[in-house]
Design an enzyme around this catalytic site. Structure first.
Site, PDB file in Angstrom:
ATOM      1  CB  SER A   1      -0.880   0.019   1.253  1.00  0.00           C
ATOM      2  OG  SER A   1      -1.661  -1.132   1.322  1.00  0.00           O
TER       3      SER A   1
ATOM      4  CE  LYS B   1      -4.938  -1.140   1.510  1.00  0.00           C
ATOM      5  NZ  LYS B   1      -5.852  -2.176   1.973  1.00  0.00           N
TER       6      LYS B   1
ATOM      7  CE  LYS C   1       1.683   1.983   4.795  1.00  0.00           C
ATOM      8  NZ  LYS C   1       1.132   1.028   3.855  1.00  0.00           N
TER       9      LYS C   1
HETATM   10  P1  NDP Z   1       4.462  -6.870   7.826  1.00  0.00           P
HETATM   11  O1  NDP Z   1       5.026  -5.853   8.759  1.00  0.00           O
HETATM   12  O2  NDP Z   1       3.808  -8.079   8.383  1.00  0.00           O
HETATM   13  O3  NDP Z   1       5.632  -7.368   6.832  1.00  0.00           O
HETATM   14  C1  NDP Z   1       6.531  -6.460   6.282  1.00  0.00           C
HETATM   15  C2  NDP Z   1       7.502  -7.187   5.373  1.00  0.00           C
HETATM   16  O4  NDP Z   1       8.420  -6.236   4.839  1.00  0.00           O
HETATM   17  C3  NDP Z   1       8.356  -8.248   6.069  1.00  0.00           C
HETATM   18  O5  NDP Z   1       8.634  -9.288   5.160  1.00  0.00           O
HETATM   19  C4  NDP Z   1       9.628  -7.465   6.404  1.00  0.00           C
HETATM   20  O6  NDP Z   1      10.775  -8.286   6.530  1.00  0.00           O
HETATM   21  C5  NDP Z   1       9.758  -6.632   5.165  1.00  0.00           C
HETATM   22  N1  NDP Z   1      10.588  -5.431   5.372  1.00  0.00           N
HETATM   23  C6  NDP Z   1      10.400  -4.458   6.305  1.00  0.00           C
HETATM   24  N2  NDP Z   1      11.351  -3.509   6.158  1.00  0.00           N
HETATM   25  C7  NDP Z   1      12.151  -3.903   5.125  1.00  0.00           C
HETATM   26  C8  NDP Z   1      13.305  -3.344   4.501  1.00  0.00           C
HETATM   27  N3  NDP Z   1      13.837  -2.178   4.906  1.00  0.00           N
HETATM   28  N4  NDP Z   1      13.861  -4.026   3.477  1.00  0.00           N
HETATM   29  C9  NDP Z   1      13.344  -5.192   3.052  1.00  0.00           C
HETATM   30  N5  NDP Z   1      12.258  -5.781   3.609  1.00  0.00           N
HETATM   31  C10 NDP Z   1      11.663  -5.129   4.629  1.00  0.00           C
HETATM   32  O7  NDP Z   1       3.483  -6.065   6.861  1.00  0.00           O
HETATM   33  P2  NDP Z   1       2.142  -6.583   6.155  1.00  0.00           P
HETATM   34  O8  NDP Z   1       2.415  -7.836   5.426  1.00  0.00           O
HETATM   35  O9  NDP Z   1       1.030  -6.493   7.126  1.00  0.00           O
HETATM   36  O10 NDP Z   1       1.900  -5.381   5.117  1.00  0.00           O
HETATM   37  C11 NDP Z   1       2.609  -5.303   3.875  1.00  0.00           C
HETATM   38  C12 NDP Z   1       1.905  -4.244   3.017  1.00  0.00           C
HETATM   39  O11 NDP Z   1       0.553  -4.654   2.774  1.00  0.00           O
HETATM   40  C13 NDP Z   1       1.804  -2.870   3.714  1.00  0.00           C
HETATM   41  O12 NDP Z   1       1.952  -1.863   2.758  1.00  0.00           O
HETATM   42  C14 NDP Z   1       0.405  -2.872   4.306  1.00  0.00           C
HETATM   43  O13 NDP Z   1      -0.089  -1.559   4.488  1.00  0.00           O
HETATM   44  C15 NDP Z   1      -0.346  -3.666   3.245  1.00  0.00           C
HETATM   45  N6  NDP Z   1      -1.572  -4.353   3.690  1.00  0.00           N
HETATM   46  C16 NDP Z   1      -1.611  -5.060   4.866  1.00  0.00           C
HETATM   47  C17 NDP Z   1      -2.782  -5.728   5.253  1.00  0.00           C
HETATM   48  C18 NDP Z   1      -2.875  -6.544   6.503  1.00  0.00           C
HETATM   49  O14 NDP Z   1      -3.994  -6.958   6.860  1.00  0.00           O
HETATM   50  N7  NDP Z   1      -1.776  -6.814   7.209  1.00  0.00           N
HETATM   51  C19 NDP Z   1      -3.987  -5.683   4.394  1.00  0.00           C
HETATM   52  C20 NDP Z   1      -3.808  -4.972   3.151  1.00  0.00           C
HETATM   53  C21 NDP Z   1      -2.649  -4.317   2.830  1.00  0.00           C
HETATM   54  P3  NDP Z   1      11.164  -8.954   7.955  1.00  0.00           P
HETATM   55  O15 NDP Z   1      10.485 -10.291   7.978  1.00  0.00           O
HETATM   56  O16 NDP Z   1      12.645  -9.041   7.904  1.00  0.00           O
HETATM   57  O17 NDP Z   1      10.665  -8.022   9.049  1.00  0.00           O
END
Ligand code: NDP
Length: 289
Positions: free
Chosen positions: A90, A165, A234
């Site tokens: 997002s 979104k 965000k």
């Molecule tokens: P999470 O916090 O669960 O996962 C984040 C992911 O990004 C992890 O794999 C993390 O790796 C990785 N990450 C974080 N920082 C970095 C970096 N600097 N470099 C590389 N990888 C990185 O987030 P979500 O899965 O919940 O959300 C992902 C996206 O989807 C967001 O934009 C959110 O707004 C959107 N979203 C979420 C929903 C939900 O219900 N959760 C629903 C719809 C959209 P690591 O494992 O190492 O921490």
């Protein structure tokens, strides 16, 4: 081969669904998560981002556009021309348009394709996917989008998926604050939240928040963190940018933006988005049960 980057709460089940339709390589910042994913879902874990260089489709699902840009800075130089980059983050419409312009200079097409439906929808492969970008590219990779979602809507040119979104989630936040305040007042007046929800969910004030989130997470007092409050904050901030770009004053959504940002600061990174209700509860000295 698909290359999937970001095995978080959403990315893990989405990559598993993609692996059911095509060979999928996965990279995650914390490498053990990728190895575990490979063992559980038959994906191929790679240790270095650059190992995804041979993939024809790259998919990102990261917290914000900042992380997508960081990853692209390392990966784009080794990708072949003709690669399609699908971004399920997002994200930020304007910053993503800049990223897309950089990628297109390398022969890589970018689509902003954020999703809605939560971790349950991700696991079931029933997400709504809102896509911005070139129609021909969308058609080429529709099969990838259909592996994770059941409603795929091409909403317009680059950035419009992210904008849609952001506005959706600003409306979600608005519903959360409105329901929290209304139910806090009813609780203080002697009508329990559960009883009030029984009425509202058969009446015109009902919403996803009152039908699903409150009964499942708030009145049960569980607040499971499947979508972190800072991510919602965000999204509401990005909606403010969408309003700015369109020169819509947007008093309601800007108030919601301030409230949500303050709640995220107060409750910290591990709070679920529904935990913002606790800010209202504390101020009113009630518990919504
Ligand atoms: P999470 O916090 O669960 O996962 C984040 C992911 O990004 C992890 O794999 C993390 O790796 C990785 N990450 C974080 N920082 C970095 C970096 N600097 N470099 C590389 N990888 C990185 O987030 P979500 O899965 O919940 O959300 C992902 C996206 O989807 C967001 O934009 C959110 O707004 C959107 N979203 C979420 C929903 C939900 O219900 N959760 C629903 C719809 C959209 P690591 O494992 O190492 O921490």
């Amino acid at each position: 081969m698909i290359g999937f980057i970001g095995l978080g709460a959403m990315g893990r089940p989405m990559a598993a669904n993609l692996a059911a339709v095509a060979p999928t390589a996965v990279w995650n910042r914390t490498a053990t998560t990728a190895q575990q994913h490979a063992a559980e879902h038959g994906t191929h874990a790679v240790a270095d981002l650059e190992d995804l260089g041979d993939c024809q489709v790259i998919i990102t699902c990261l917290p914000t556009t900042d992380e997508v840009v960081q990853v692209a800075g390392r990966l784009a130089p080794v990708l072949a021309g003709g690669t399609v980059w699908i971004d399920h983050t997002s994200g930020d419409p304007a910053a993503s348009r800049d990223l897309a312009a950089d990628l297109v200079g390398r022969g890589i097409a970018y689509l902003d394709a954020p999703v809605s439906g939560g971790t349950d929808g991700a696991a079931a492969g029933t997400l709504t996917v809102m896509v911005g970008g070139d129609a021909e590219v969308v058609a080429d990779v529709r099969w990838c989008l259909e592996a994770v979602g059941e409603r795929i809507v091409h909403v317009g040119p680059l950035g419009t998926g992210h904008a849609t979104k952001a506005v959706n989630n600003a409306m979600l936040a608005t519903s959360l604050w409105a329901a929290a305040e209304g139910l806090a007042a009813l609780t203080a007046a002697g009508v329990s939240a559960s009883l009030a929800l029984e009425v509202i969910n058969g009446s015109s004030g009902r919403s996803f928040v009152t039908e699903r989130l409150f009964p499942e997470r708030v009145t049960t007092r569980t607040f499971p963190n499947t979508f972190a409050l800072p991510l919602l904050a965000k999204d509401v901030r990005l909606a403010g940018q969408v309003l700015d770009d369109a020169q819509v004053s947007g008093e309601v959504l800007r108030l919601i933006q301030r409230l949500t940002a303050a709640a995220a600061d107060e409750l910290g990174p591990d709070a679920d988005h529904t935990a913002l209700v606790q800010v209202v509860e504390r101020a009113a000295d009630v518990e919504l049960t």
